[in-house]
Scaffold this active site. Structure first.
Site, PDB file in Angstrom:
ATOM      1  N   ARG B 252     -22.612 -18.333 -41.648  1.00 42.01           N
ATOM      2  CA  ARG B 252     -22.609 -18.841 -40.276  1.00 42.01           C
ATOM      3  C   ARG B 252     -21.415 -18.219 -39.564  1.00 42.01           C
ATOM      4  O   ARG B 252     -20.274 -18.582 -39.841  1.00 42.01           O
ATOM      5  CB  ARG B 252     -22.472 -20.367 -40.341  1.00 42.01           C
ATOM      6  CG  ARG B 252     -22.652 -21.108 -39.040  1.00 42.01           C
ATOM      7  CD  ARG B 252     -22.203 -22.568 -39.194  1.00 42.01           C
ATOM      8  NE  ARG B 252     -20.759 -22.675 -39.063  1.00 42.01           N
ATOM      9  CZ  ARG B 252     -20.030 -23.660 -39.595  1.00 42.01           C
ATOM     10  NH1 ARG B 252     -20.580 -24.615 -40.300  1.00 42.01           N
ATOM     11  NH2 ARG B 252     -18.715 -23.689 -39.413  1.00 42.01           N
ATOM     12  N   HIS B 256     -19.908 -24.734 -36.391  1.00 37.10           N
ATOM     13  CA  HIS B 256     -21.059 -25.561 -36.761  1.00 37.10           C
ATOM     14  C   HIS B 256     -21.891 -25.901 -35.513  1.00 37.10           C
ATOM     15  O   HIS B 256     -23.108 -25.763 -35.507  1.00 37.10           O
ATOM     16  CB  HIS B 256     -20.583 -26.835 -37.441  1.00 37.10           C
ATOM     17  CG  HIS B 256     -21.665 -27.850 -37.628  1.00 37.10           C
ATOM     18  ND1 HIS B 256     -22.685 -27.684 -38.519  1.00 37.10           N
ATOM     19  CD2 HIS B 256     -21.912 -29.025 -36.989  1.00 37.10           C
ATOM     20  CE1 HIS B 256     -23.515 -28.719 -38.442  1.00 37.10           C
ATOM     21  NE2 HIS B 256     -23.069 -29.540 -37.524  1.00 37.10           N
ATOM     22  N   TYR B 265     -10.854 -25.682 -40.737  1.00 38.26           N
ATOM     23  CA  TYR B 265     -11.210 -25.770 -42.158  1.00 38.26           C
ATOM     24  C   TYR B 265     -11.527 -24.439 -42.827  1.00 38.26           C
ATOM     25  O   TYR B 265     -11.678 -24.395 -44.036  1.00 38.26           O
ATOM     26  CB  TYR B 265     -12.392 -26.741 -42.333  1.00 38.26           C
ATOM     27  CG  TYR B 265     -13.599 -26.433 -41.465  1.00 38.26           C
ATOM     28  CD1 TYR B 265     -14.508 -25.445 -41.828  1.00 38.26           C
ATOM     29  CD2 TYR B 265     -13.820 -27.123 -40.277  1.00 38.26           C
ATOM     30  CE1 TYR B 265     -15.606 -25.163 -41.026  1.00 38.26           C
ATOM     31  CE2 TYR B 265     -14.914 -26.842 -39.467  1.00 38.26           C
ATOM     32  CZ  TYR B 265     -15.804 -25.861 -39.853  1.00 38.26           C
ATOM     33  OH  TYR B 265     -16.882 -25.572 -39.069  1.00 38.26           O
TER      34      TYR B 265
HETATM   35  C1  LIG Z   1     -28.411 -37.742 -42.770  1.00 39.77           C
HETATM   36  C2  LIG Z   1     -27.408 -36.999 -41.982  1.00 39.77           C
HETATM   37  N1  LIG Z   1     -26.100 -37.144 -42.266  1.00 39.77           N
HETATM   38  C3  LIG Z   1     -25.157 -36.499 -41.556  1.00 39.77           C
HETATM   39  C4  LIG Z   1     -25.508 -35.688 -40.516  1.00 39.77           C
HETATM   40  C5  LIG Z   1     -24.450 -34.974 -39.699  1.00 39.77           C
HETATM   41  N2  LIG Z   1     -24.533 -33.526 -39.945  1.00 39.77           N
HETATM   42  C6  LIG Z   1     -25.173 -32.711 -39.094  1.00 39.77           C
HETATM   43  S1  LIG Z   1     -25.231 -31.161 -39.648  1.00 39.77           S
HETATM   44  C7  LIG Z   1     -24.375 -31.539 -41.052  1.00 39.77           C
HETATM   45  C8  LIG Z   1     -24.103 -30.470 -42.059  1.00 39.77           C
HETATM   46  C9  LIG Z   1     -25.344 -29.831 -42.568  1.00 39.77           C
HETATM   47  O1  LIG Z   1     -25.035 -28.768 -43.397  1.00 39.77           O
HETATM   48  P1  LIG Z   1     -26.143 -27.806 -43.992  1.00 39.77           P
HETATM   49  O2  LIG Z   1     -27.226 -28.598 -44.616  1.00 39.77           O
HETATM   50  O3  LIG Z   1     -25.446 -26.825 -44.849  1.00 39.77           O
HETATM   51  O4  LIG Z   1     -26.773 -27.096 -42.718  1.00 39.77           O
HETATM   52  P2  LIG Z   1     -26.033 -26.157 -41.635  1.00 39.77           P
HETATM   53  O5  LIG Z   1     -25.524 -27.061 -40.560  1.00 39.77           O
HETATM   54  O6  LIG Z   1     -24.986 -25.400 -42.332  1.00 39.77           O
HETATM   55  O7  LIG Z   1     -27.113 -25.287 -41.094  1.00 39.77           O
HETATM   56  C10 LIG Z   1     -24.033 -32.884 -41.049  1.00 39.77           C
HETATM   57  C11 LIG Z   1     -23.234 -33.548 -42.077  1.00 39.77           C
HETATM   58  C12 LIG Z   1     -26.890 -35.570 -40.233  1.00 39.77           C
HETATM   59  N3  LIG Z   1     -27.326 -34.793 -39.237  1.00 39.77           N
HETATM   60  N4  LIG Z   1     -27.806 -36.227 -40.977  1.00 39.77           N
END
Ligand SMILES: Cc1ncc(C[n+]2csc(CCOP(=O)(O)OP(=O)(O)O)c2C)c(N)n1
Ligand SMILES: [Mg+2]
Lengths: 339, 351
Positions: B252, B256, B265
């Site tokens: 990425r 985020h 971080y």
């Molecule tokens: C059930 C849930 N918990 C927390 C969140 C908050 N949240 C949004 S994105 C994220 C990280 C997701 O990481 P990843 O699965 O690696 O996907 P990326 O964002 O890197 O594409 C979090 C913790 C959420 N959307 N849903």
């Protein structure tokens, strides 16, 4: 009773001007210092300091073992917190947004809330589940839920929701010290809305007690969390139209401060209840029951409720239409007063 | 495990073909198609970031750096297949045929952004992490029950593998042998949490072993390996051989979301050595006589116009209608909800 006076007498020598999110941070810092069994678990709470910065700086001071960046799993966070709590620790578990507490609902419903009862007091889970809630910051979908009644309906867990920085710190400390589980809801819309004097030391605000934040005679307006400013604004507008509002901040949603509600409604004879959650099954209905049980013969008008509609919290382009507004509250005040 | 699941590559960072078995399959048409779509979604993505900065849309999660993973995988599908994206997979959905104006609307807080074009099986972006994985398994299961050859693809991140829904979805896919592509984009972070802290497993691909789901680890920035490995998985699924787990290792590039600050971080300089997937494809094109300046200039103009006109259409879209709060909750709106709606419309009508 003069609330402001009472607050002042409680205050320690020094205070700081803090926002609510800073006050939440300060409460956790205070308790991490005070009791080394206190630990924090959550997603992005350590190195990143939390997506709202509620845990900013804490991992640097207290280390990765006490301010723990967990894997992305709400059920895991709450489930392991149960094990930690029955075995000597005081976990503060963060759910990043209330809309993401649902994967942990099973753990909370079937274990967190029942362990004391089913072991007849042998085990207990002195843990806090903190979570930002509510709409109004143009957040993406699902980030804006107000799900308090899923928890006030659940026997065995207390539900707390501050509206001010002072109460946020005092109530969070009380929640952490409470021997039973507490769901601690933080109105994200209010996180940075206001600063006020917050004592630097350890103090607590009693769980189960609300507060009369404005004296009035014609109608009692009952609110909490993010809806308190909305209720106060409507009360001010009503005042200009000659209707005197008494405003109550409930602060604890379970157990309810029944005496506060009864005392006020018996005086004014009218009540308007304001909450952001959906009306059906909303806490307003329980508050109506309290009024019915304690103050029926004092009522001079039917009780009014101003709530979120019975629809899923919408995408943000429509969130202003979903949430109670001062205008809607004022309409209900008028209706009650002119009944 | 890293030895058992080596990262498969077809071209290297400099665009040299390192797996010659694909030499014949890579032709000009394919190369141009991949390049076109990757350029297109990058323009969209960068536009969305700048719109967010100007307050013209809400919080936005950029996918820059992941274009090869999204384009390569979704182009391996046929138009009847199903796509189950996350919030970061608008590159994949746009390539599959989602409407660009509606995609902008989605990030402007409009439910209209969840409505796919007629006939396109594109599910709304899943915001609650990992919840879409069982959905994709169920949709694929339905195709199997109906006796079609259609498949479903679930997109999810590295962080998603920690949720129960990931494991439950994989187990169902395995037990019912559903035609599902479990497409993981390991972009190495879940917000601030690096994959090494998310899991103790060295790879995500190895998680397929526990469910007896064939899995493969690929270079997610090499659009050819993404495209051909997804094709293989799709073929297996169409032949009734069940699900495949694909771990596309990517990066990425940005934050985020537009509300996030990665300097909090990420170690300084981390990721600087990652050659972004479009540049990598360009290197390949230059090495292989596919580099056609005139064509590139032409598509750049076309794509810029497409993005601008989608944006214009988004901004001219009729304002959000409060009636929509109430009208789509049920097929037949219950009378108590009708009452709420009418009372509210009357109140705001008084303005
Ligand atoms: C059930 C849930 N918990 C927390 C969140 C908050 N949240 C949004 S994105 C994220 C990280 C997701 O990481 P990843 O699965 O690696 O996907 P990326 O964002 O890197 O594409 C979090 C913790 C959420 N959307 N849903
Ligand atoms: Mg990730």
């Amino acid at each position: 009773m003069n609330v402001k006076m009472e607050k002042q007498s409680e205050q320690k020598e020094t205070t700081q001007q803090l926002t609510m999110v800073q006050a939440v941070n300060d409460a956790m810092k205070t308790m991490l210092e005070h009791d080394d069994t206190t630990i924090i678990l959550g997603e992005d709470i350590g190195k990143n300091g939390g997506v709202f910065r509620a845990t900013e700086g804490l991992q640097e001071i207290f280390g990765e073992d006490r301010v723990v960046d967990t894997p992305l799993s709400e059920a895991g966070i709450v489930g392991t917190s149960v094990g930690l709590a029955v075995n000597g620790f005081k976990p503060i578990a963060e759910m990043q947004f209330m809309g993401f507490v649902y994967p942990a609902y099973d753990q909370i419903m079937t274990h967190v809330s029942r362990i004391r009862m089913k072991t007849m007091g042998h085990f207990s889970v002195p843990m806090v589940i903190r979570t930002p809630y509510g709409a109004g910051i143009r957040a993406p979908e699902v980030h804006s839920d107000s799900a308090e009644t899923l928890f006030t309906h659940m026997p065995g867990i207390k539900v707390v929701c501050p509206a001010t920085p002072y109460d946020a710190k005092g109530l969070l400390i009380a929640a952490i010290e409470d021997p039973d589980p507490v769901l601690f809801m933080e109105p994200m819309r209010s996180y940075r809305a206001q600063r006020e004097d917050v004592p630097t030391g350890k103090y607590s605000v009693e769980i189960g007690k609300g507060e009369k934040v404005q004296e009035g005679t014609d109608v009692t307006v009952i609110a909490w969390g993010a809806m308190l400013p909305v209720a106060k604004q409507a009360a001010k507008q009503a005042e200009q139209q000659g209707m005197s509002c008494e405003v109550l901040d409930l602060k604890t949603l379970y157990p309810l401060d029944r005496d506060l509600i009864a005392e006020s409604v018996q005086k004014t004879g009218r009540a308007v209840i304001v909450h952001e959650a959906h009306g059906t099954g909303g806490l307003g209905n329980d508050i109506m029951s309290v009024i019915n049980d304690t103050s029926f013969l004092y009522l001079r008008a039917p009780i009014e409720r101003v709530t979120g509609f019975d629809v899923p919290v919408p995408f943000f382009a429509l969130e202003e239409h979903y949430m109670p507004t001062p205008k809607r509250v004022l309409q209900s005040i008028e209706k009650a007063v002119h009944f | 495990m890293e030895e058992q699941f080596p990262i498969k590559k077809i071209i290297d960072d400099q665009g040299n073909l390192i797996d010659s078995s694909y030499e014949k399959e890579i032709n000009e048409e394919l190369v141009k198609k991949l390049y076109y779509h990757m350029s297109r979604i990058r323009l969209f993505d960068r536009k969305a970031i700048s719109l967010q900065r100007q307050g013209r849309i809400g919080t936005y999660p950029p996918f820059e750096g992941q274009e090869a993973s999204q384009v390569g995988s979704v182009l391996a599908l046929d138009s009847e297949d199903w796509v189950f994206p996350t919030y970061r997979d608008h590159g994949a959905t746009l390539t599959f045929g989602a409407d660009m104006t509606r995609t902008f609307l989605y990030w402007n807080g409009r439910a209209e952004g969840c409505v796919p074009p007629e006939g396109k099986n594109i599910f709304p972006a899943a915001v609650p992490i990992a919840t879409q994985i069982p959905h994709a398994v169920g949709a694929a299961w339905a195709e199997k029950r109906k006796g079609t050859k259609n498949v479903a693809i679930a997109y999810f991140g590295d962080g998603a593998t920690s949720e129960g829904d990931f494991h439950e979805g994989l187990n169902f896919a395995s037990v019912f042998k559903t035609p599902t592509i479990l497409f993981n984009q390991n972009n190495r972070y879940a917000i601030s949490v690096p994959v090494e802290k998310q899991m103790n497993s060295k790879t995500i691909a190895q998680k397929g072993l526990a469910y007896d789901i064939p899995s493969v680890r690929i270079d997610g920035n090499d659009v050819f390996s993404v495209y051909f490995e997804t094709k293989k998985a799709v073929e297996r699924a169409r032949q009734g051989e069940g699900p495949t787990l694909i771990e596309a290792v990517t990066w990425r590039t940005g934050a985020h979301t537009t509300a996030d600050d990665p300097t909090k971080y990420r170690p300084e300089g981390q990721g600087e050595d990652v050659i972004n997937p479009i540049e990598r494809l360009e290197n390949y094109m230059k090495n292989n006589d596919f580099w056609d300046e005139k064509w590139i200039a032409k598509i750049e103009t076309e794509l810029t116009e497409e993005v601008e006109s989608a944006l214009e259409a988004m901004e001219k879209y009729p304002p959000a209608n409060p009636e929509d709060l109430f009208d789509h909750v049920f097929t037949n709106t219950p009378s108590q909800l009708v009452e709420q709606k009418e009372a509210y419309l009357e109140l705001i009508g008084r303005e």
